[in-house]
Structures are given as structure tokens and as C-alpha cells.
Design an enzyme around this catalytic site. Structure first.
Site, PDB file in Angstrom:
ATOM      1  N   HIS A 189       1.684   4.529  -2.764  1.00 53.99           N
ATOM      2  CA  HIS A 189       1.707   6.001  -2.617  1.00 53.99           C
ATOM      3  C   HIS A 189       3.038   6.564  -3.132  1.00 53.99           C
ATOM      4  CE1 HIS A 189      -1.938   6.795  -0.353  1.00 53.99           C
ATOM      5  NE2 HIS A 189      -1.636   5.938   0.603  1.00 53.99           N
ATOM      6  N   HIS A 222       0.826  -1.205   0.000  1.00 52.49           N
ATOM      7  CA  HIS A 222       0.000   0.000   0.000  1.00 52.49           C
ATOM      8  C   HIS A 222       0.871   1.271   0.000  1.00 52.49           C
ATOM      9  CE1 HIS A 222      -3.630   2.329   1.379  1.00 52.49           C
ATOM     10  NE2 HIS A 222      -2.679   3.122   1.810  1.00 52.49           N
ATOM     11  N   GLU A 223       1.780   1.348   0.961  1.00 54.05           N
ATOM     12  CA  GLU A 223       2.568   2.584   1.092  1.00 54.05           C
ATOM     13  C   GLU A 223       3.502   2.780  -0.114  1.00 54.05           C
ATOM     14  OE1 GLU A 223       1.715   4.768   3.207  1.00 54.05           O
ATOM     15  OE2 GLU A 223       0.448   3.493   4.461  1.00 54.05           O
ATOM     16  N   GLU A 250      -5.071   7.574  -2.636  1.00 52.24           N
ATOM     17  CA  GLU A 250      -5.530   6.325  -2.020  1.00 52.24           C
ATOM     18  C   GLU A 250      -5.926   5.319  -3.096  1.00 52.24           C
ATOM     19  OE1 GLU A 250      -5.323   4.505   1.451  1.00 52.24           O
ATOM     20  OE2 GLU A 250      -4.758   6.569   1.018  1.00 52.24           O
TER      21      GLU A 250
HETATM   22 ZN    ZN Z   1      -2.893   5.238   2.081  1.00 56.99          ZN
END
Ligand code: ZN
Length: 498
Positions: free
Chosen positions: A267, A263-264, A293
């Protein structure tokens, strides 16, 4: 001032702002990762002074005039006009706040983090409640200086996701409720997926050894990124080639650090892939919170929970944990990663129940700002809503109202972008899968080529286009939440044989 001089003055201002912002970002990353709590009060006070200095630089009236003229200047190029429009929107709201109040608010926000951390450690909402109350009151005051007559919560939503409002999210969440609540009820009654092997003892040093392999697969490269540990995983960035991601290892949960890292890094990859010509400018960030997101959740859920993603990685994970996973097949492992079980903590939630965690937070925030809810006894309201929507009993404040960091820094209006981002992601993936063979690329370890599609269609633009423009350009149509709800319905109907 002549046009050339004006532009030079404006460029110099952009550079100066970005220098201050960089210093504050590095201090914030340090505070959230390595800095000892003992120095918090001293650091917070100095950081508030720096924020005040940046505020003075940003709200310089002469610059505001330059920006005001530039934003509609037919002679300026498109990049310059778009930048000026974005700065104008921010500064119009910022420059009306008295500086001493702005500094006091920055300090309150920094202290809020410490208060939240302490309350969470002791699992006692009453320790955080006075801070939360103050954060809400002061936020209302700060928004009160603006000229907009729209309800404050509407303005907050629009700040995090331009173009959204209470009306927009009410409609969105109504659809989510209408389609997902009956689906979740069916899943709960169906034969459950075995996930027990994910929650055995997984020594952290071994998890870290696998993490290096995962980061390599994700093409997260030490020349532009760095991973650290924190209480609440986040990503921050200085510029295209300096992104910092964080994770948190749980010794009794092998999936948590892996999925949060995917997830990170999602980003970070977004920020890394923005056209470098925008570095240091307002255009160099991801365009909105939901768009950000959408990219992180796309990587985590739409890629990171697929069999194709694990084809080459899973044998390596088994090698690290032969006792725990040696006899678990890849199919059983991937099914477990996708299992849906109503639970307490948003960041650990499965894909299906996730938007309900956000819905609860949205309903509470709406209530706090329209006056129908107050901070007193809010942990009880929290627990009631978890029972109502997810059917779970919240045993303590740590896993209840204190679970997330974001209220401690007054990020009200931010949470809904988590759910919206997941929905954006579904629409991107729908188009991406028509263009490229995602599963084949993932299975062959070409994660970078999947990111390449996102770079071309989403990442490179930074803030140059609006979120709505990015969506339409990439997928050929405006945002449609049905892609998201169809995807979840299809996926969970199959997984649970409904
Ligand atoms: Zn996030």
C-alpha cells in the site's frame, strides 16, 4: 471573479483542506498505535470538532460553484478537470448533510472504534451490537440526504470502488463460488501440507530483528516511511514521502507479521510512487480501494509467497530462528506459506479461502441494508455462514464477528474491494510476467525493479485515471475475473497434486 483569481482561490482551498486532513490523519495514526486508551474520549471529541471545521471548509458554496464550472471547462487542463470532477462527486454528496449531523456522525465513528476494541477484548458481541445498530441507522440517514435514488448499499459500493454495484459484485461472487467452492472441497480432502513449524514459539524481539531485513529487501526506506505496531495493521500516508505502515507480532506465528508487512508496504509503495506533482491534491491518492488492495495483495501473495522472493531472505530467517527453521527446507517453508486451510480469521486466511471470508461479509452487509438481516443475533448468522461456506465452527465472537475493525468506523461496502483487489492483482501479474522476469529479479533482490513495473503501469497515475482505465492501459483489456480464478485453480491443483 477572473479566471486567474478563481484558480488561485481553488488552489488555496485545496491546500487548506489538505492541511486539515493531514492533522486528522496524524491524530488517527496516533490513536491506532501509541495513544493511551484513557484519553480516547477527550481526543475523539476534539477530532470531531476538527472534522466539523474541515467539513465547513470543504462545503463552502463558493468553492462548489468554482468546481462545478471547472469540471467541464474546455479551457482547463486535463488534471484540473479530472480533479474537479472527483471533488464534485464527493462534495455533491457531502454538502447536503447538515453540519451538526456530520459532526455527530464523526464522533460516533471515533467512539465506534473504542466500543469495538472493548467488545473484541472481552469477546462479547452484545457490547458492540448497540453501536453497530446505531452506525447502520446513522449511515442510512447520512446517505438519505443524497439525491441518488439507487439503493444505499449500491451507493456505498460505488463510493469505495467507482463503477461497482450490487449487480456487479453478485456476478463476481457467483463466479468465485462456482469455481472456488469445489476446489476448496478437493483441497480439504487432499494430503495436507505441513505448516506446524510456522506455529512454534517465535520470540517477538527476534521477529523484529528479521523485520529490519525484510523492510530492507522491500526497499522500504526510513526517508519516506515508518513502521509501527497496532491491533489491526493498516497503512496511512500524508504525502508521497511520508507513509506510515503498521504491523502486529504474534509470538506463536512467524508468518503473520511478515506477510502483513509485505502487504502494508505494498500500500505504502503505491502511495509513494504516485507522481509527486499531484501531492496535496485529490489526484495524489490511490484511485480506489480495490486498486489499492490489488497492489498490497499482489506484493503479499503473488510475490511474497513465492520461492523466488524467499531465495535470499530465507537463509536470514533461518539464522534468526535456527531451532525452529534450521532443518526446514525453503521448498517446505514456501509450501507452508501457501497452504490452504479453511479458517476463522480473514487477515490470517490463505489465498484460496480468502475471498469466501469476503463473500460472507458481503452477504451480511447486503442483508443489513436491504432489511433482511438485523444486528440482533448477527453473531449467530455470522457463525452459520462460516459453517456453510468454510465448514468451520466459530468458537467465540473475538474470532468471529468482532475480528475486523471496519464496521466500527462505518466502512460498509468496503470489504468487497478486498476480494476484487485480489482479482485485479492476478490480471496485472499476468501481464507483468510477460514483460519482465519477475522471479529472477526477486531472487536477485531487485524488488524495487518489480515495483518499477507497477509504478510505470499503475502507481504513478494516482487518481488521474479511473480504475477501469488503469486496468485497460496496464493489461490491454478490461477486468476479467478468470485471470484470478485460473491462477488459483492452477496454483492449488499443483500444490495439492489434485
Ligand atoms: Zn490492505
Amino acid at each position: 471573479m477572473a479566471q486567474k483569481e478563481t484558480l488561485a482561490r481553488y488552489q488555496e482551498w485545496i491546500k487548506k483542506c489538505s492541511a486539515y486532513r493531514m492533522a486528522l490523519s496524524v491524530l488517527t495514526i496516533d490513536k491506532m498505535t501509541l495513544a493511551p486508551q484513557g484519553g480516547a474520549a477527550f481526543r475523539d471529541e476534539r477530532m470531531a470538532i476538527l472534522s466539523g471545521e474541515l467539513f465547513s471548509i470543504r462545503t463552502d458554496p463558493e468553492i462548489f460553484e468554482i468546481i462545478k464550472n471547472l469540471k467541464d471547462d474546455p479551457d482547463a487542463d486535463g488534471d484540473t478537470r479530472r480533479s474537479a470532477q472527483l471533488y464534485y462527486k464527493e462534495l455533491e454528496n457531502e454538502r447536503v448533510i447538515p453540519k451538526d449531523e456530520y459532526v455527530a456522525f464523526s464522533l460516533l465513528v471515533d467512539q465506534g472504534y473504542n466500543d469495538w476494541l472493548k467488545a473484541k477484548k472481552e469477546s462479547d458481541y452484545s457490547l458492540f451490537e448497540p453501536t453497530l445498530k446505531k452506525l447502520i441507522e446513522e449511515s442510512k440517514k447520512i446517505y438519505g440526504y443524497r439525491s441518488s435514488k439507487a439503493p444505499i448499499y449500491d451507493q456505498m459500493l460505488d463510493d469505495y470502488e467507482p463503477g461497482t454495484s450490487i449487480e456487479f459484485y453478485d456476478k463476481f461472487f457467483d463466479k468465485v463460488k462456482e469455481r472456488l467452492i469445489p476446489l476448496i472441497q478437493k483441497v480439504v480432502k487432499a494430503k495436507q501440507v505441513d505448516t506446524s513449524f510456522l506455529y512454534q514459539t517465535y520470540p517477538v524481539d527476534k521477529q523484529k530483528a528479521f523485520m529490519d531485513k525484510l523492510l530492507t529487501y522491500l526497499h522500504f526506506d526510513s526517508s519516506w516511511g515508518y513502521q509501527n505496531e497496532t491491533e489491526h495493521p493498516f497503512t496511512d500516508w500524508i504525502c508521497e514521502n511520508d507513509c506510515r505502515v503498521t504491523t502486529k507480532y504474534l509470538p506463536d506465528n512467524v508468518a503473520s507479521a511478515m506477510l502483513s508487512t509485505i502487504h502494508e508496504v505494498g500500500h505504502a509503495t503505491y502511495e509513494h510512487d504516485i507522481d509527486p506533482k499531484y501531492d496535496g491534491m485529490i489526484l495524489s491518492d490511490g484511485v480506489s480501494c480495490a486498486m489499492h488492495e490489488s497492489q498490497s495483495r499482489l506484493c503479499e501473495n503473488y510475490l511474497g509467497r513465492t520461492k523466488a522472493f524467499w531465495t535470499s531472505l530465507y537463509p536470514q530467517l533461518q539464522e534468526e530462528f535456527p531451532g525452529q527453521l534450521g532443518s526446514v527446507s525453503i521448498d517446505a517453508f514456501v509450501d507452508a506459506l501457501n497452504a490452504a486451510v479453511p479458517s476463522l480469521v480473514r487477515t490470517e486466511a490463505d489465498e484460496l479461502t480468502y475471498p469466501l471470508h469476503i463473500l460472507i461479509r458481503y452477504e451480511i452487509e447486503k442483508g443489513l441494508f436491504n432489511g433482511s438481516l438485523s444486528t440482533e443475533g448477527l453473531n449467530k448468522t455470522w457463525n452459520e455462514l462460516y459453517k456453510k461456506y468454510l465448514g468451520v465452527d466459530v468458537p467465540n465472537d473475538r474470532e468471529g464477528i468482532l475480528q475486523d475493525v471496519h464496521w466500527s468506523d462505518a466502512s460498509f461496502g468496503y470489504f468487497p474491494t478486498y476480494a476484487l483487489g485480489s482479482a485485479y492483482a492476478a490480471q496485472f501479474v499476468h501481464t507483468m510476467r510477460k514483460d519482465i522476469d519477475v522471479d529472477k529479479l526477486l531472487a536477485q533482490g531487485h524488488y524495487d525493479q518489480v515495483m518499477g513495473w507497477l509504478k510505470e503501469h499503475v502507481h504513478q497515475y494516482g487518481c488521474r485515471l479511473t480504475p477501469q482505465e488503469v486496468m485497460t492501459k496496464a493489461t490491454g483489456e478490461p477486468f476479467d475475473p478468470d485471470y484470478y480464478l485460473d491462477y488459483l485453480e492452477d496454483k492449488y491443483t499443483r500444490l495439492y497434486h489434485l
